[in-house]
Design an enzyme around this catalytic site. Structure first.
Site, PDB file in Angstrom:
ATOM      1  N   HIS A 157       0.871  -1.176   0.000  1.00 13.09           N
ATOM      2  CA  HIS A 157       0.000   0.000   0.000  1.00 13.09           C
ATOM      3  C   HIS A 157       0.905   1.223   0.000  1.00 13.09           C
ATOM      4  CE1 HIS A 157      -3.794   2.190   0.813  1.00 13.09           C
ATOM      5  NE2 HIS A 157      -2.952   3.075   1.349  1.00 13.09           N
ATOM      6  N   CYS A 158       0.832   2.000  -1.066  1.00 11.36           N
ATOM      7  CA  CYS A 158       1.729   3.141  -1.232  1.00 11.36           C
ATOM      8  C   CYS A 158       1.022   4.429  -0.824  1.00 11.36           C
ATOM      9  CB  CYS A 158       2.195   3.243  -2.687  1.00 11.36           C
ATOM     10  SG  CYS A 158       3.331   4.624  -2.969  1.00 11.36           S
ATOM     11  N   PRO A 159       1.469   5.107   0.245  1.00  5.58           N
ATOM     12  CA  PRO A 159       0.821   6.365   0.642  1.00  5.58           C
ATOM     13  C   PRO A 159       1.026   7.482  -0.360  1.00  5.58           C
ATOM     14  CG  PRO A 159       2.800   5.979   1.951  1.00  5.58           C
ATOM     15  CD  PRO A 159       2.576   4.741   1.145  1.00  5.58           C
ATOM     16  N   GLY A 162      -1.692   6.967  -2.608  1.00  6.88           N
ATOM     17  CA  GLY A 162      -2.954   6.849  -1.896  1.00  6.88           C
ATOM     18  C   GLY A 162      -3.757   5.629  -2.267  1.00  6.88           C
TER      19      GLY A 162
END
Length: 352
Positions: A157-159, A162
């Site tokens: 999950h890449c912030p 998003g």
């Protein structure tokens, strides 16, 4: 009139009538978008006019191509369905619970159960039960707690975008890293060239810097960003060549021993070029969710996919994946007794 995206159980945000989706927390994504836009805007506003005059009009043209590529790929990654798998319907959960009682004399709870499947390569892989989605997760599927959904080919999950990075948006994430790396190098290189050219027309180097302070701001942003961006791009290039996801690399999935035997990666094609071609140029699978479908009284649950059909088999038996002529993996198991209702099943995919 209610559509599927309005009742989907996840933490994702939906836009444009279900055509786009993002993760719940998009603050870091907006910050990254603003940082890229401001840095590029300063370059176009303060550096490009002078560089166009001293060098060539091609300088801003190539910069614009790189900037537009970065924006397109970051939005494509952030707003795409990464490969969300539908959750089990109440009928499927009920069938699973009954199957668990009749087939397991130990009465092990479903959340603690595992089943084994044999890949077409001969590898035997354990599938764990997801207590949230109520499905046995297929190979390479993992549940993202931030999105509250099981993701096919879950990478991470890449912030910064998003969203989760998975089966359906990994190639766009990789292209975003590549184009952003080129943009940072391009801007930083021409920042240096701009200062050097101005220093030739000024009495001192300090006068050249004072003449264009925005160039220094751009250079500092690119200098401190380029190491992480280039490092991440190189890391994912390394993963693609091995046909390994970030999640698998962190857990060291294919370098562990199970039952005294060394686990080899069944998804690798044995050649880095073939692995890269499959990951970046292969056919993009359709979404497992029909988000814009209208919910009717007879269709108030998300339809079953072949992935979820796996939950209805005898969980104490080892099942076999088989490849058909189209290189899709289909599960050869009897149709469960509750699946006689009319369904539009999703295309199967081998999760590679």
């Amino acid at each position: 009139m209610v559509k599927q995206w309005e009742i989907l159980e996840s933490k994702n945000r939906f836009y444009c009538d279900g055509r786009c989706l993002t993760g719940r927390d998009i603050g870091v994504f907006i910050f990254a978008l603003i940082l890229i836009t401001i840095t590029s805007g300063l370059f176009f506003g303060f550096d490009c006019p002078y560089l166009t005059y001293r060098l060539s009009p091609a300088v801003p043209v190539f910069a614009a191509i790189l900037f537009l590529s970065v924006i397109c790929f970051i939005f494509r990654t952030a707003c795409s369905d990464p490969g969300i798998l539908p959750r089990a319907t109440p009928d499927e959960v009920l069938y699973l619970e009954r199957s668990n009682i009749t087939s397991s004399p130990q009465s092990v709870a479903l959340p603690g159960r595992t089943i084994e499947v044999q890949m077409h390569t001969g590898h035997v892989i354990q599938l764990k039960f997801c207590s949230t989605c109520k499905i046995f997760r297929p190979p390479r599927v993992s549940h993202c707690s931030l999105c509250d959904a099981c993701i096919a080919n879950f990478d991470h999950h890449c912030p910064w975008v998003g969203n989760c990075v998975g089966l359906r948006n990994y190639r766009y994430f990789y292209s975003f890293l590549m184009s952003l790396s080129f943009l940072c190098i391009y801007i930083l290189a021409f920042n240096i060239i701009n200062i050097v050219l101005r220093a030739q027309d000024k009495p001192s180097f300090a006068d050249a810097i004072r003449d264009t302070p925005a160039t220094i701001v751009e250079a500092l942003i690119c200098f401190f960003s380029i190491w992480s961006v280039l490092g991440l791009w190189g890391y994912h290039t390394y993963l693609i060549c091995r046909s390994v996801t970030t999640n698998e690399d962190i857990k060291d999935t294919w370098n562990t021993s199970r039952r005294g035997a060394h686990m080899k990666n069944p998804f690798s094609r044995g050649n880095p070029c073939l692995n890269c071609f499959a990951a970046l140029c292969g056919p993009l699978p359709p979404s497992f969710l029909n988000l814009r479908a209208i919910v009717t009284p007879d269709n108030n649950n998300i339809n079953m996919s072949p992935t979820r059909m796996m939950n209805t088999i005898n969980i104490d038996e080892t099942r076999q994946y088989q490849l058909d002529d189209n290189n899709y993996q289909r599960h050869s198991s009897p149709v469960p007794p509750h699946s006689d209702r009319q369904q539009n099943r999703y295309p199967s995919y081998d999760y590679v």
